[in-house]
Design a protein around this motif. Sequence first.
Motif, PDB file in Angstrom:
ATOM      1  N   UNK A 122     -42.458 -73.670 -25.267  1.00 34.43           N
ATOM      2  CA  UNK A 122     -41.673 -72.870 -24.317  1.00 34.43           C
ATOM      3  C   UNK A 122     -41.652 -73.531 -22.938  1.00 34.43           C
ATOM      4  N   UNK A 123     -40.460 -73.693 -22.398  1.00 32.87           N
ATOM      5  CA  UNK A 123     -40.306 -74.352 -21.097  1.00 32.87           C
ATOM      6  C   UNK A 123     -39.470 -73.436 -20.202  1.00 32.87           C
ATOM      7  N   UNK A 124     -39.945 -73.164 -18.993  1.00 33.07           N
ATOM      8  CA  UNK A 124     -39.115 -72.438 -18.028  1.00 33.07           C
ATOM      9  C   UNK A 124     -38.081 -73.428 -17.493  1.00 33.07           C
ATOM     10  N   UNK A 125     -36.801 -73.119 -17.733  1.00 28.65           N
ATOM     11  CA  UNK A 125     -35.773 -74.070 -17.272  1.00 28.65           C
ATOM     12  C   UNK A 125     -35.763 -74.173 -15.758  1.00 28.65           C
ATOM     13  N   UNK A 126     -36.131 -73.078 -15.085  1.00 29.81           N
ATOM     14  CA  UNK A 126     -36.170 -73.150 -13.617  1.00 29.81           C
ATOM     15  C   UNK A 126     -37.217 -74.177 -13.173  1.00 29.81           C
ATOM     16  N   UNK A 127     -38.420 -74.093 -13.760  1.00 27.96           N
ATOM     17  CA  UNK A 127     -39.484 -75.025 -13.353  1.00 27.96           C
ATOM     18  C   UNK A 127     -39.179 -76.448 -13.811  1.00 27.96           C
ATOM     19  N   UNK A 128     -38.648 -76.580 -15.033  1.00 30.16           N
ATOM     20  CA  UNK A 128     -38.356 -77.924 -15.560  1.00 30.16           C
ATOM     21  C   UNK A 128     -37.271 -78.593 -14.705  1.00 30.16           C
ATOM     22  N   UNK A 129     -36.237 -77.832 -14.364  1.00 27.27           N
ATOM     23  CA  UNK A 129     -35.164 -78.402 -13.543  1.00 27.27           C
ATOM     24  C   UNK A 129     -35.677 -78.727 -12.140  1.00 27.27           C
ATOM     25  N   UNK A 130     -36.579 -77.895 -11.618  1.00 30.49           N
ATOM     26  CA  UNK A 130     -37.132 -78.162 -10.277  1.00 30.49           C
ATOM     27  C   UNK A 130     -37.865 -79.501 -10.278  1.00 30.49           C
ATOM     28  N   UNK A 131     -38.644 -79.768 -11.341  1.00 23.86           N
ATOM     29  CA  UNK A 131     -39.394 -81.031 -11.412  1.00 23.86           C
ATOM     30  C   UNK A 131     -38.427 -82.214 -11.499  1.00 23.86           C
ATOM     31  N   UNK A 132     -37.377 -82.064 -12.305  1.00 26.10           N
ATOM     32  CA  UNK A 132     -36.377 -83.132 -12.467  1.00 26.10           C
ATOM     33  C   UNK A 132     -35.665 -83.386 -11.129  1.00 26.10           C
ATOM     34  N   UNK A 133     -35.263 -82.321 -10.460  1.00 23.30           N
ATOM     35  CA  UNK A 133     -34.539 -82.461  -9.190  1.00 23.30           C
ATOM     36  C   UNK A 133     -35.440 -83.051  -8.108  1.00 23.30           C
ATOM     37  N   UNK A 134     -36.722 -82.665  -8.112  1.00 18.86           N
ATOM     38  CA  UNK A 134     -37.652 -83.212  -7.112  1.00 18.86           C
ATOM     39  C   UNK A 134     -37.824 -84.710  -7.327  1.00 18.86           C
ATOM     40  N   UNK A 234     -32.572 -73.047  -9.383  1.00 23.28           N
ATOM     41  CA  UNK A 234     -32.223 -71.626  -9.572  1.00 23.28           C
ATOM     42  C   UNK A 234     -30.858 -71.553 -10.269  1.00 23.28           C
ATOM     43  N   UNK A 235     -29.938 -72.387  -9.796  1.00 25.48           N
ATOM     44  CA  UNK A 235     -28.580 -72.333 -10.353  1.00 25.48           C
ATOM     45  C   UNK A 235     -28.569 -72.863 -11.781  1.00 25.48           C
ATOM     46  N   UNK A 236     -29.464 -73.821 -12.086  1.00 30.54           N
ATOM     47  CA  UNK A 236     -29.558 -74.338 -13.461  1.00 30.54           C
ATOM     48  C   UNK A 236     -30.060 -73.214 -14.381  1.00 30.54           C
ATOM     49  N   UNK A 237     -31.054 -72.461 -13.903  1.00 30.81           N
ATOM     50  CA  UNK A 237     -31.543 -71.322 -14.701  1.00 30.81           C
ATOM     51  C   UNK A 237     -30.427 -70.294 -14.891  1.00 30.81           C
ATOM     52  N   UNK A 238     -29.631 -70.053 -13.848  1.00 34.82           N
ATOM     53  CA  UNK A 238     -28.506 -69.113 -13.976  1.00 34.82           C
ATOM     54  C   UNK A 238     -27.454 -69.667 -14.933  1.00 34.82           C
ATOM     55  N   UNK A 239     -27.230 -70.973 -14.897  1.00 35.38           N
ATOM     56  CA  UNK A 239     -26.252 -71.584 -15.808  1.00 35.38           C
ATOM     57  C   UNK A 239     -26.684 -71.355 -17.255  1.00 35.38           C
ATOM     58  N   UNK A 240     -27.984 -71.534 -17.528  1.00 38.43           N
ATOM     59  CA  UNK A 240     -28.487 -71.313 -18.891  1.00 38.43           C
ATOM     60  C   UNK A 240     -28.386 -69.835 -19.262  1.00 38.43           C
ATOM     61  N   UNK A 241     -28.603 -68.972 -18.280  1.00 40.85           N
ATOM     62  CA  UNK A 241     -28.462 -67.532 -18.508  1.00 40.85           C
ATOM     63  C   UNK A 241     -27.010 -67.219 -18.901  1.00 40.85           C
ATOM     64  N   UNK A 242     -26.068 -67.819 -18.181  1.00 34.16           N
ATOM     65  CA  UNK A 242     -24.639 -67.591 -18.492  1.00 34.16           C
ATOM     66  C   UNK A 242     -24.309 -68.111 -19.889  1.00 34.16           C
ATOM     67  N   UNK A 243     -24.846 -69.272 -20.256  1.00 31.18           N
ATOM     68  CA  UNK A 243     -24.552 -69.831 -21.585  1.00 31.18           C
ATOM     69  C   UNK A 243     -25.168 -68.970 -22.681  1.00 31.18           C
ATOM     70  N   UNK A 244     -26.288 -68.316 -22.371  1.00 34.10           N
ATOM     71  CA  UNK A 244     -26.906 -67.420 -23.352  1.00 34.10           C
ATOM     72  C   UNK A 244     -26.049 -66.170 -23.546  1.00 34.10           C
ATOM     73  N   UNK A 245     -25.534 -65.639 -22.445  1.00 31.26           N
ATOM     74  CA  UNK A 245     -24.734 -64.400 -22.551  1.00 31.26           C
ATOM     75  C   UNK A 245     -23.311 -64.652 -23.005  1.00 31.26           C
ATOM     76  N   UNK A 246     -22.749 -65.801 -22.606  1.00 31.34           N
ATOM     77  CA  UNK A 246     -21.348 -66.102 -22.946  1.00 31.34           C
ATOM     78  C   UNK A 246     -21.292 -67.494 -23.574  1.00 31.34           C
ATOM     79  N   UNK A 247     -21.763 -67.593 -24.852  1.00 26.84           N
ATOM     80  CA  UNK A 247     -21.944 -68.918 -25.481  1.00 26.84           C
ATOM     81  C   UNK A 247     -20.643 -69.699 -25.678  1.00 26.84           C
TER      82      UNK A 247
END
Length: 401
Positions: A122-134, A234-247
């Motif tokens: 399990x990976x939090x996309x918010x944290x994973x994306x933050x590490x990548x962006x940093x 944050x926006x990457x996590x929201x993007x994944x949220x949108x893809x989950x709700x509206x695949x």
Amino acid sequence: MMRDSSAALLVKGYAWLPDSRRGSADGVVETRLLGRRAYGIGGPSAARFFYDERHVRRTGAVPGSVQATLFGRGAVHTLDSLEHRHRKAMFLTLFTTDRIADLVAETGAAWDTAAPGWVGRPVSLLDAAAAVLADGVARWMGLPPDGDLAGDCVAMVDGFATAGQRHWQARAARRRQEQRLSDVVATLRDGRAGGDTPLEVIARHRADDGHLLTRGTAAVEILNIARPTVAVSWLVAFAAHALHRWPDHRDPLRSGDRAFAEAFAHEVRRFYPFAPFVGGRAAGDVEFAGHAIPTGSLILLDLYGQNHDPALWKDPYRFDPERFLGPDAEAARDPFTLVSQGAGNPAAGHRCPGEPNTVALLSDLAIRVACLDYDVPPQDLDIPLDRVPTRPRDGMIVVPR
Ligand code: HEM
């Protein structure tokens, strides 16, 4: 005596200003915040009013607690007039199309390096994306590597608008990063001149009076690029949220359709709550929509409410990237209509200079999320409006296959 709305703002978060505006006769709220007279406004004409320095100034507008966490003291956000224009130009010269392409490439490379390590857990996309962006932004800026940068930038954003533990973590994160980066600036200034990385440009920048920025202010402005770049997580996590709700949006992203990806990025910025409002102080006795606003009053521009105003957006609570592709796309991109990152002209006012960076990074990362093969385990996907800044409650957890 006007009622003070500070408690209501804390309790209602993103909903406070839009709800209060809807409850007023003309969309203008007259209230008090922390004892100070305050006016809440929204809509394109309000944005034009707000981004005119004859009406609204920033000096003395940003609370100390926000400077100690989110922006830093002496930041561009707190300047006016010539001093602001001159400092702002420094940011804008760093965000050319070519440089942004390099930033996206660095971030993509960091994603490619990190992604194999996510498989099967399990990976939090918010944290994973933050590490990548940093990683990406540190390489792009020329900063020495630092394992704390991602976590510290997340902490500064997460804790600016709250009391308690998140707030103290934000202050500690800022102190740590400012100390580290002011040492980096000192070392660089002691060395040979030359080089045009963002770090070097900021370290050698001269203010409108001809002086170098203090080391501390240079560190603050370095962080004013690194921190919001990490906040694109944050926006990457929201993007994944949108893809989950509206695949259905996954396929056009997977096909690498850049125009769709950009429209998707704009709709993520419009639809999901991030910056609730921006604030300034009345530059003199000014008037807006028949309201006399005394000098020094706080003026808040309702970003979240304006991005969901049915007068501007058809069916505003429907997630629809097509708004930014079809015949209405030009109106949707109007600089005083879509206000997720402020309004107007970034060179002449305080509008975010990092919007092209945000859209380029988010378009690219949304494609990468869509191409990632993962399960979404049971979790709390709620995005609470009383938390500022908000996020999918569990950080948008995925289990990559
Ligand atoms: C994560 C997405 C982002 C959001 C939601 C966001 C939002 C905002 C907002 C609302 C403002 C205030 C506008 C105002 O005061 O009128 C702002 C200002 C600013 N942003 Fe962003 N931003 C983001 C990303 C970025 C990025 C990627 C950068 C830099 C690389 C950046 C750098 C700045 C700076 C330097 C300012 C101050 C501008 C000024 O005061 O003139 N932001 N941003």
